[in-house]
Write a protein that holds these residues in place. Structure first.
Motif, PDB file in Angstrom:
ATOM      1  N   TYR A  77       2.336  17.344   5.572  1.00  0.00           N
ATOM      2  CA  TYR A  77       2.272  16.486   4.392  1.00  0.00           C
ATOM      3  C   TYR A  77       2.808  15.110   4.783  1.00  0.00           C
ATOM      4  N   PHE A  78       2.007  14.086   4.527  1.00  0.00           N
ATOM      5  CA  PHE A  78       2.331  12.735   4.958  1.00  0.00           C
ATOM      6  C   PHE A  78       2.350  11.799   3.758  1.00  0.00           C
ATOM      7  N   TYR A  79       3.331  10.924   3.722  1.00  0.00           N
ATOM      8  CA  TYR A  79       3.370   9.918   2.665  1.00  0.00           C
ATOM      9  C   TYR A  79       4.169   8.714   3.169  1.00  0.00           C
ATOM     10  N   THR A  80       3.793   7.543   2.675  1.00  0.00           N
ATOM     11  CA  THR A  80       4.522   6.320   3.030  1.00  0.00           C
ATOM     12  C   THR A  80       4.104   5.199   2.095  1.00  0.00           C
ATOM     13  N   SER A  81       4.866   4.115   2.119  1.00  0.00           N
ATOM     14  CA  SER A  81       4.553   2.919   1.356  1.00  0.00           C
ATOM     15  C   SER A  81       5.113   1.719   2.109  1.00  0.00           C
ATOM     16  N   HIS A  82       4.346   0.631   2.155  1.00  0.00           N
ATOM     17  CA  HIS A  82       4.790  -0.560   2.873  1.00  0.00           C
ATOM     18  C   HIS A  82       4.263  -1.819   2.198  1.00  0.00           C
ATOM     19  N   SER A  91      -0.087 -10.003  16.899  1.00  0.00           N
ATOM     20  CA  SER A  91      -0.176  -8.958  17.924  1.00  0.00           C
ATOM     21  C   SER A  91      -0.975  -7.747  17.466  1.00  0.00           C
ATOM     22  N   CYS A  92      -1.171  -7.588  16.176  1.00  0.00           N
ATOM     23  CA  CYS A  92      -1.832  -6.390  15.631  1.00  0.00           C
ATOM     24  C   CYS A  92      -3.120  -6.746  14.901  1.00  0.00           C
ATOM     25  N   GLU A  93      -4.096  -5.870  15.005  1.00  0.00           N
ATOM     26  CA  GLU A  93      -5.275  -5.967  14.156  1.00  0.00           C
ATOM     27  C   GLU A  93      -4.837  -5.854  12.699  1.00  0.00           C
ATOM     28  N   LEU A  94      -5.458  -6.606  11.822  1.00  0.00           N
ATOM     29  CA  LEU A  94      -5.070  -6.536  10.420  1.00  0.00           C
ATOM     30  C   LEU A  94      -5.309  -5.148   9.835  1.00  0.00           C
ATOM     31  N   GLY A  95      -6.279  -4.436  10.380  1.00  0.00           N
ATOM     32  CA  GLY A  95      -6.571  -3.100   9.888  1.00  0.00           C
ATOM     33  C   GLY A  95      -5.771  -1.993  10.534  1.00  0.00           C
ATOM     34  N   ASP A  96      -4.950  -2.315  11.524  1.00  0.00           N
ATOM     35  CA  ASP A  96      -4.185  -1.295  12.250  1.00  0.00           C
ATOM     36  C   ASP A  96      -2.865  -1.037  11.524  1.00  0.00           C
ATOM     37  N   LEU A  97      -2.909  -0.221  10.487  1.00  0.00           N
ATOM     38  CA  LEU A  97      -1.729  -0.019   9.647  1.00  0.00           C
ATOM     39  C   LEU A  97      -0.627   0.732  10.371  1.00  0.00           C
ATOM     40  N   SER A  98      -0.963   1.738  11.138  1.00  0.00           N
ATOM     41  CA  SER A  98       0.077   2.468  11.878  1.00  0.00           C
ATOM     42  C   SER A  98       0.620   1.632  13.026  1.00  0.00           C
ATOM     43  N   PHE A 104       0.839  -1.196   0.000  1.00  0.00           N
ATOM     44  CA  PHE A 104       0.000   0.000   0.000  1.00  0.00           C
ATOM     45  C   PHE A 104       0.872   1.245   0.000  1.00  0.00           C
ATOM     46  N   SER A 105       0.303   2.301  -0.527  1.00  0.00           N
ATOM     47  CA  SER A 105       0.965   3.597  -0.509  1.00  0.00           C
ATOM     48  C   SER A 105      -0.081   4.671  -0.259  1.00  0.00           C
ATOM     49  N   LEU A 106       0.383   5.781   0.304  1.00  0.00           N
ATOM     50  CA  LEU A 106      -0.542   6.874   0.592  1.00  0.00           C
ATOM     51  C   LEU A 106       0.185   8.199   0.509  1.00  0.00           C
ATOM     52  N   SER A 107      -0.584   9.204   0.213  1.00  0.00           N
ATOM     53  CA  SER A 107      -0.117  10.584   0.233  1.00  0.00           C
ATOM     54  C   SER A 107      -1.264  11.426   0.770  1.00  0.00           C
ATOM     55  N   LEU A 108      -0.992  12.230   1.798  1.00  0.00           N
ATOM     56  CA  LEU A 108      -2.041  13.022   2.417  1.00  0.00           C
ATOM     57  C   LEU A 108      -1.507  14.417   2.727  1.00  0.00           C
ATOM     58  N   ASP A 109      -2.108  15.404   2.095  1.00  0.00           N
ATOM     59  CA  ASP A 109      -1.717  16.807   2.273  1.00  0.00           C
ATOM     60  C   ASP A 109      -2.757  17.479   3.168  1.00  0.00           C
ATOM     61  N   MET A 110      -2.337  17.805   4.387  1.00  0.00           N
ATOM     62  CA  MET A 110      -3.238  18.423   5.369  1.00  0.00           C
ATOM     63  C   MET A 110      -2.970  19.923   5.523  1.00  0.00           C
ATOM     64  N   SER A 111      -2.224  20.504   4.614  1.00  0.00           N
ATOM     65  CA  SER A 111      -1.817  21.903   4.773  1.00  0.00           C
ATOM     66  C   SER A 111      -2.992  22.861   4.741  1.00  0.00           C
ATOM     67  N   ASP A 112      -4.084  22.508   4.044  1.00  0.00           N
ATOM     68  CA  ASP A 112      -5.268  23.373   3.977  1.00  0.00           C
ATOM     69  C   ASP A 112      -6.438  22.825   4.783  1.00  0.00           C
TER      70      ASP A 112
END
Length: 214
Positions: free
Chosen positions: A166-171, A147-154, A51-59
């Motif tokens: 500005y946040f982005y990651t890929s795993h 140990s982790c929920e499958l939906g608990d990505l962080s 998965f990958s994500l990009s999230l711009d929270m500047s506005d």
């Protein structure tokens, strides 16, 4: 049954249609209080996904007073999407009545698990029963997948850090949400349908989006 065995059984039920299946979410600033970005997850065999994500929270204009976005975000795959007229939203429209709790077929059982009030309680996995959710990214990375929920990505891969909003990651996720449960609840697990980004400070829900096949 041990949790690791249960995970193996559940995974085997959902691998048949997983190859190259892809799900996407678009965060639209028009409906998400100025936030914009995307989340995509692409499946391979054996229920692995990247998965990958990009999230711009500047506005972004919808944050709570107790949240400092620059301190970081946590994010999860949630159980459903009940916003009928939009595919992304913010704050109260990301609440439990709109997106549910975390997808958790293995019953790792954080307090935000979709199964917290019933299945987790039935096996003694609530805070009131003295249970502490054991998930952390170091343990998950060392192979302690149960140990982790499958939906608990962080929880699995660490919080999002972005001092400039500005946040982005890929795993690569070696135990991703099961394809068989995409918008489908079955005898083994509740469904998953959305992605939600929370404030690290107070866990308030900031931005959310529907996951669609793409």
């Amino acid at each position: 049954m041990k949790l690791t065995s249960a995970l193996t059984v559940l995974a085997s039920l959902s691998t048949a249609s997983a190859l190259r299946q892809k799900y996407c979410a678009k965060i639209d600033p028009e409906t998400a209080s100025g936030a914009k970005g995307y989340f995509t997850t692409t499946y391979s065999s054996n229920n692995e996904a990247t998965f990958s994500l990009s999230l711009d929270m500047s506005d972004f204009t919808g944050e709570a007073d107790s949240c400092t976005i620059e301190n970081g975000l946590v994010y999860h795959v949630h159980s459903f999407w009940n916003n009928e007229t939009v595919s992304s939203s913010a704050n109260s429209f990301c609440g439990a009545s709109y997106t549910g709790g975390h997808y958790d077929p293995s019953l790792a059982c954080s307090s935000a698990s979709e199964d917290a009030k019933d299945k987790c309680a039935a096996i003694g996995r609530t805070a009131d029963q003295g249970y502490e959710y054991p998930c952390n990214s170091d343990d998950f990375g060392d192979g302690h997948l149960a140990s982790c929920e499958l939906g608990d990505l962080s929880g699995k891969f660490g919080e999002l850090k972005g001092g400039d909003r500005y946040f982005y990651t890929s795993h690569k996720d070696t135990l991703a949400p099961f394809v068989a449960n995409y918008k489908e609840t079955d005898d083994n697990a509740n469904m998953w349908s959305s992605v939600v980004f929370h404030c690290k400070d107070d866990a308030s829900r900031l931005v959310c989006a529907d996951l669609v096949e793409c």
